[in-house]
Design a protein around this motif. Sequence first.
Motif, PDB file in Angstrom:
ATOM      1  N   LYS A   1      93.356 -63.759 104.937  1.00 16.70           N
ATOM      2  CA  LYS A   1      94.341 -64.785 105.271  1.00 16.70           C
ATOM      3  C   LYS A   1      93.757 -65.789 106.276  1.00 16.70           C
ATOM      4  O   LYS A   1      93.943 -67.002 106.159  1.00 16.70           O
ATOM      5  CB  LYS A   1      95.592 -64.095 105.833  1.00 16.70           C
ATOM      6  CG  LYS A   1      96.684 -64.977 106.343  1.00 16.70           C
ATOM      7  CD  LYS A   1      97.231 -65.943 105.326  1.00 16.70           C
ATOM      8  CE  LYS A   1      98.086 -65.296 104.273  1.00 16.70           C
ATOM      9  NZ  LYS A   1      98.549 -66.259 103.263  1.00 16.70           N
ATOM     10  N   LEU A   2      92.989 -65.251 107.235  1.00 12.13           N
ATOM     11  CA  LEU A   2      92.355 -66.124 108.232  1.00 12.13           C
ATOM     12  C   LEU A   2      91.403 -67.109 107.569  1.00 12.13           C
ATOM     13  O   LEU A   2      91.372 -68.291 107.903  1.00 12.13           O
ATOM     14  CB  LEU A   2      91.564 -65.284 109.233  1.00 12.13           C
ATOM     15  CG  LEU A   2      92.260 -64.824 110.507  1.00 12.13           C
ATOM     16  CD1 LEU A   2      91.263 -64.125 111.402  1.00 12.13           C
ATOM     17  CD2 LEU A   2      92.863 -66.018 111.243  1.00 12.13           C
TER      18      LEU A   2
ATOM     19  N   ASP B   1      96.222 -53.454 106.025  1.00  5.77           N
ATOM     20  CA  ASP B   1      96.565 -54.849 106.267  1.00  5.77           C
ATOM     21  C   ASP B   1      95.486 -55.625 107.019  1.00  5.77           C
ATOM     22  O   ASP B   1      95.507 -56.840 107.020  1.00  5.77           O
ATOM     23  CB  ASP B   1      97.917 -54.965 106.990  1.00  5.77           C
ATOM     24  CG  ASP B   1      97.951 -54.192 108.293  1.00  5.77           C
ATOM     25  OD1 ASP B   1      96.964 -53.503 108.591  1.00  5.77           O
ATOM     26  OD2 ASP B   1      98.964 -54.285 109.008  1.00  5.77           O
ATOM     27  N   LEU B   2      94.533 -54.919 107.615  1.00  3.14           N
ATOM     28  CA  LEU B   2      93.463 -55.636 108.331  1.00  3.14           C
ATOM     29  C   LEU B   2      92.630 -56.470 107.364  1.00  3.14           C
ATOM     30  O   LEU B   2      92.255 -57.605 107.673  1.00  3.14           O
ATOM     31  CB  LEU B   2      92.554 -54.654 109.062  1.00  3.14           C
ATOM     32  CG  LEU B   2      92.980 -54.230 110.475  1.00  3.14           C
ATOM     33  CD1 LEU B   2      91.905 -53.369 111.091  1.00  3.14           C
ATOM     34  CD2 LEU B   2      93.260 -55.436 111.345  1.00  3.14           C
TER      35      LEU B   2
ATOM     36  N   GLN C   1      85.599 -61.314 113.326  1.00  2.40           N
ATOM     37  CA  GLN C   1      86.985 -61.214 112.877  1.00  2.40           C
ATOM     38  C   GLN C   1      87.205 -62.075 111.634  1.00  2.40           C
ATOM     39  O   GLN C   1      87.914 -61.706 110.731  1.00  2.40           O
ATOM     40  CB  GLN C   1      87.873 -61.735 114.010  1.00  2.40           C
ATOM     41  CG  GLN C   1      89.124 -60.929 114.217  1.00  2.40           C
ATOM     42  CD  GLN C   1      89.879 -61.404 115.436  1.00  2.40           C
ATOM     43  OE1 GLN C   1      90.064 -62.601 115.640  1.00  2.40           O
ATOM     44  NE2 GLN C   1      90.313 -60.475 116.255  1.00  2.40           N
TER      45      GLN C   1
ATOM     46  N   HIS D   1     100.870 -63.532 107.814  1.00  4.24           N
ATOM     47  CA  HIS D   1     100.457 -62.134 107.648  1.00  4.24           C
ATOM     48  C   HIS D   1     100.169 -61.451 108.989  1.00  4.24           C
ATOM     49  O   HIS D   1      99.017 -61.201 109.352  1.00  4.24           O
ATOM     50  CB  HIS D   1      99.239 -62.024 106.730  1.00  4.24           C
ATOM     51  CG  HIS D   1      99.018 -60.624 106.250  1.00  4.24           C
ATOM     52  ND1 HIS D   1      99.485 -60.163 105.050  1.00  4.24           N
ATOM     53  CD2 HIS D   1      98.445 -59.560 106.850  1.00  4.24           C
ATOM     54  CE1 HIS D   1      99.183 -58.897 104.924  1.00  4.24           C
ATOM     55  NE2 HIS D   1      98.551 -58.501 106.008  1.00  4.24           N
TER      56      HIS D   1
ATOM     57  N   VAL E   1      99.829 -58.343 111.315  1.00  2.00           N
ATOM     58  CA  VAL E   1      99.448 -56.951 111.018  1.00  2.00           C
ATOM     59  C   VAL E   1     100.340 -56.001 111.825  1.00  2.00           C
ATOM     60  O   VAL E   1     100.977 -56.400 112.797  1.00  2.00           O
ATOM     61  CB  VAL E   1      97.957 -56.667 111.336  1.00  2.00           C
ATOM     62  CG1 VAL E   1      97.063 -57.482 110.440  1.00  2.00           C
ATOM     63  CG2 VAL E   1      97.636 -56.902 112.800  1.00  2.00           C
ATOM     64  N   LEU E   2     100.346 -54.737 111.385  1.00  3.24           N
ATOM     65  CA  LEU E   2     101.146 -53.736 112.093  1.00  3.24           C
ATOM     66  C   LEU E   2     100.423 -53.285 113.354  1.00  3.24           C
ATOM     67  O   LEU E   2      99.193 -53.264 113.400  1.00  3.24           O
ATOM     68  CB  LEU E   2     101.370 -52.512 111.202  1.00  3.24           C
ATOM     69  CG  LEU E   2     102.150 -52.707 109.915  1.00  3.24           C
ATOM     70  CD1 LEU E   2     102.238 -51.382 109.161  1.00  3.24           C
ATOM     71  CD2 LEU E   2     103.542 -53.240 110.201  1.00  3.24           C
TER      72      LEU E   2
ATOM     73  N   GLU F   1      90.614 -54.837 117.285  1.00  6.04           N
ATOM     74  CA  GLU F   1      90.693 -55.951 116.350  1.00  6.04           C
ATOM     75  C   GLU F   1      92.148 -56.205 115.939  1.00  6.04           C
ATOM     76  O   GLU F   1      92.635 -57.338 115.943  1.00  6.04           O
ATOM     77  CB  GLU F   1      89.837 -55.668 115.102  1.00  6.04           C
ATOM     78  CG  GLU F   1      89.827 -56.853 114.148  1.00  6.04           C
ATOM     79  CD  GLU F   1      89.032 -56.609 112.878  1.00  6.04           C
ATOM     80  OE1 GLU F   1      88.746 -55.437 112.564  1.00  6.04           O
ATOM     81  OE2 GLU F   1      88.722 -57.604 112.193  1.00  6.04           O
ATOM     82  N   ARG F   2      92.815 -55.103 115.597  1.00  8.92           N
ATOM     83  CA  ARG F   2      94.229 -55.191 115.200  1.00  8.92           C
ATOM     84  C   ARG F   2      95.052 -55.840 116.318  1.00  8.92           C
ATOM     85  O   ARG F   2      95.860 -56.742 116.090  1.00  8.92           O
ATOM     86  CB  ARG F   2      94.711 -53.770 114.910  1.00  8.92           C
ATOM     87  CG  ARG F   2      96.057 -53.637 114.293  1.00  8.92           C
ATOM     88  CD  ARG F   2      96.309 -52.181 113.952  1.00  8.92           C
ATOM     89  NE  ARG F   2      95.647 -51.777 112.733  1.00  8.92           N
ATOM     90  CZ  ARG F   2      96.100 -52.026 111.506  1.00  8.92           C
ATOM     91  NH1 ARG F   2      97.222 -52.685 111.360  1.00  8.92           N
ATOM     92  NH2 ARG F   2      95.453 -51.633 110.439  1.00  8.92           N
TER      93      ARG F   2
ATOM     94  N   GLU G   1     100.599 -50.479 104.009  1.00  8.71           N
ATOM     95  CA  GLU G   1     100.300 -51.577 104.921  1.00  8.71           C
ATOM     96  C   GLU G   1      99.230 -51.208 105.936  1.00  8.71           C
ATOM     97  O   GLU G   1      98.934 -51.981 106.829  1.00  8.71           O
ATOM     98  CB  GLU G   1     101.578 -52.035 105.613  1.00  8.71           C
ATOM     99  CG  GLU G   1     102.587 -52.504 104.603  1.00  8.71           C
ATOM    100  CD  GLU G   1     103.593 -53.459 105.155  1.00  8.71           C
ATOM    101  OE1 GLU G   1     103.341 -54.040 106.212  1.00  8.71           O
ATOM    102  OE2 GLU G   1     104.637 -53.625 104.521  1.00  8.71           O
ATOM    103  N   SER G   2      98.671 -50.004 105.780  1.00  5.65           N
ATOM    104  CA  SER G   2      97.625 -49.629 106.717  1.00  5.65           C
ATOM    105  C   SER G   2      96.341 -50.384 106.392  1.00  5.65           C
ATOM    106  O   SER G   2      95.435 -50.457 107.208  1.00  5.65           O
ATOM    107  CB  SER G   2      97.402 -48.117 106.693  1.00  5.65           C
ATOM    108  OG  SER G   2      97.188 -47.715 105.371  1.00  5.65           O
TER     109      SER G   2
ATOM    110  N   ASN H   1      93.592 -57.677 104.497  1.00 10.56           N
ATOM    111  CA  ASN H   1      94.406 -58.818 104.059  1.00 10.56           C
ATOM    112  C   ASN H   1      94.453 -59.894 105.135  1.00 10.56           C
ATOM    113  O   ASN H   1      94.452 -61.079 104.848  1.00 10.56           O
ATOM    114  CB  ASN H   1      95.836 -58.371 103.748  1.00 10.56           C
ATOM    115  CG  ASN H   1      95.863 -57.362 102.642  1.00 10.56           C
ATOM    116  OD1 ASN H   1      94.942 -57.301 101.836  1.00 10.56           O
ATOM    117  ND2 ASN H   1      96.897 -56.543 102.595  1.00 10.56           N
ATOM    118  N   LYS H   2      94.485 -59.432 106.382  1.00 12.73           N
ATOM    119  CA  LYS H   2      94.563 -60.392 107.483  1.00 12.73           C
ATOM    120  C   LYS H   2      93.285 -61.231 107.556  1.00 12.73           C
ATOM    121  O   LYS H   2      93.339 -62.447 107.763  1.00 12.73           O
ATOM    122  CB  LYS H   2      94.778 -59.640 108.798  1.00 12.73           C
ATOM    123  CG  LYS H   2      94.881 -60.525 110.022  1.00 12.73           C
ATOM    124  CD  LYS H   2      96.123 -61.387 109.986  1.00 12.73           C
ATOM    125  CE  LYS H   2      96.161 -62.389 111.101  1.00 12.73           C
ATOM    126  NZ  LYS H   2      97.304 -63.306 110.988  1.00 12.73           N
ATOM    127  N   ARG H   3      92.144 -60.564 107.363  1.00 10.69           N
ATOM    128  CA  ARG H   3      90.876 -61.310 107.424  1.00 10.69           C
ATOM    129  C   ARG H   3      90.831 -62.371 106.333  1.00 10.69           C
ATOM    130  O   ARG H   3      90.428 -63.508 106.574  1.00 10.69           O
ATOM    131  CB  ARG H   3      89.700 -60.341 107.271  1.00 10.69           C
ATOM    132  CG  ARG H   3      89.487 -59.479 108.483  1.00 10.69           C
ATOM    133  CD  ARG H   3      88.192 -58.705 108.398  1.00 10.69           C
ATOM    134  NE  ARG H   3      88.232 -57.559 109.291  1.00 10.69           N
ATOM    135  CZ  ARG H   3      88.286 -56.295 108.900  1.00 10.69           C
ATOM    136  NH1 ARG H   3      88.279 -56.001 107.602  1.00 10.69           N
ATOM    137  NH2 ARG H   3      88.332 -55.317 109.781  1.00 10.69           N
TER     138      ARG H   3
END
Lengths: 199, 410
Positions: free
Chosen positions: A35-36, A28-29, A117, B36, B38-39, B57-58, A25-26, A31-33
């Motif tokens: 998702k946005l 995950d950034l 972002q 989703h 993030v951690l 950013e996180r 899950e490191s 994946n987040k982008r």
Amino acid sequence: MVLPRLTGALRSFSNVTRQDDYRGESADLMNKRSKLREQVLESDLTWKKITQFVTGIVDQKEHEAINEGLKEILQAAKLIVGTDHGQEAIESGAVFLLKTFYDKESVGQKETKAIKQMFGPFPSTSATAACNAASRIVSQLPQDQVNRLAKLFQENGGEGRMLFGNNVVFSLEMYELEAADDIPINGTTDIEDRLTLDL
Amino acid sequence: MPVLPLEEQHVDHKDGMTGKLRSLPALDPKRAVSRHFVLYLPPPALCSPALLEEFLERSEFIIQDLRWLLALPHDLFWCQVIYDESLQKCLDSFLSNCPRSYDPHPPFPPAVQQVQSELHRCVFLTFLRMSTHKESKDHHITPSVFGEIIYNNFLFDIPKLMDICVLFGKGNSGLLQKMIDNIFRHQPSYYQDLDDSVPTLLQVLSSILVVCGVQQDKDSVELQKLGEQNRSTPLDMPVEELQDAVLYLCDSTSTLWAFLDIFPASSETLKKHDFLNRLSCFYELCCPELEDAITKRTFEDKGLQSDLWRRLSHSRKKMLEIFHIILSKTCLQPILEHKAENIQPYVEDFLQVLTVLLPERRFLCDYDELFPVADDLNLLQQVSPSIDETRTTYILHGVQGAYADTRRPM
């Protein structure tokens, strides 16, 4: 450095927690982008709705200038979003750009961060072009219509809703290390004589 | 007409595939959004621009998502909280990784400090909302159902509650006390979980004693016999190991103290496990070893030496305070506040705890300096005039003896 923690031991060795697996899950950034971007694509506020709204409230003679501005924003979105994801993604990007810049005079840090972002690195000239075009469009709208446009964006982004806990007085104060006696010099004499707590 | 509790409500939901409206329970998983979260990762120790940018950013993502969550209507908030695993992991990662103010870290740059502050606020408000079963007259969950929801979905667990106390307790104690009281009141299973956690707490103390060389690790005894090598002690172990032991002690005592300070009702559970005796023994064995090491070793970095000294002093004070909270809550308060009809068992228990404490000379002196034993005994004598004077005198002599043994003035 990972600090040893009491609650870390409880998470690892007791049976009172859900053993969450954080592996993998490191990344995950990334994946987040994506998702946005998906969220923007799925938005109910389409480019078509925006153009209809904007052109519908100005005189016919101003249509040309307005359309010119909208085209510039769409073109900037093309350069920022890229063409890999199709026209729909570009139009969603254009909505995002107009939403970002409709009440701004220049591209500030906040706007740069928001675009980055969402889309990753982007040509700054495109952001500036979109910002200028948005300003020109808005300058031709009556103030009450600008307010309506703002409301449209806010409703779409879920903004303007009351945040839970808005009236809660929250303190950032945290527990600090307590003051201590000075350390005994060299520790050569019997420390039991001197090491009492400074209470 | 009274509004139904959330778990009994139904809502019209537009089916994503068919577009048709259908009635769903308000707390249906289909109503949660794939967001989703993030951690959370702690701020980078090195001032590398790339690492810093990634951290910011996180953090911004988390702030935006939590703001979005906090703005959701009551029913959608609970759907998200229950069914979005990424949200739960995000919150847990914040509690686990967020730097405590007593952690050794360089001062944060202003940008980091700013997002940290906002993260703190958003995370706290999220937990506040998650611990509230009645948000308003129209927005509420039946208390017993609320208890099941938070427990069965691990929205709170014992380590999380401890982290919450140590991170937010200092400035928000009033609100936090209400939150945690509410959680334990509506879900008594947390008391059982706390009970199940105590052996691990004691194991943490044991592991620090093992590092200090005053207690052997059961698993390593055989190996040691075979190897015939002596274990290292705090005096000769690598300085990083000594530092780790002190940091572990500092975090453990601070966290447990913060939890007890906010939720003293947990004292009874700890006491059942002979925690007071174990804690005073630990103090007696561990503190002199670590003090010796910190004062007698040669440190290349004098700053590290005084930092370790300060952390050890802090930990000692926290252990004494933990002892006092547990003793007060389980023995003194029921007597002094007339909470019990028959105070005699509490008086007996209090005297017994102090009697057992007498051989722990060092602990006894330090405790008495902070919380004079004579004062408590005086109070007891006023409330319970029939108290056995021979025993109180015996205890007071024991305290005096401890000062004499440790060559300290009273």
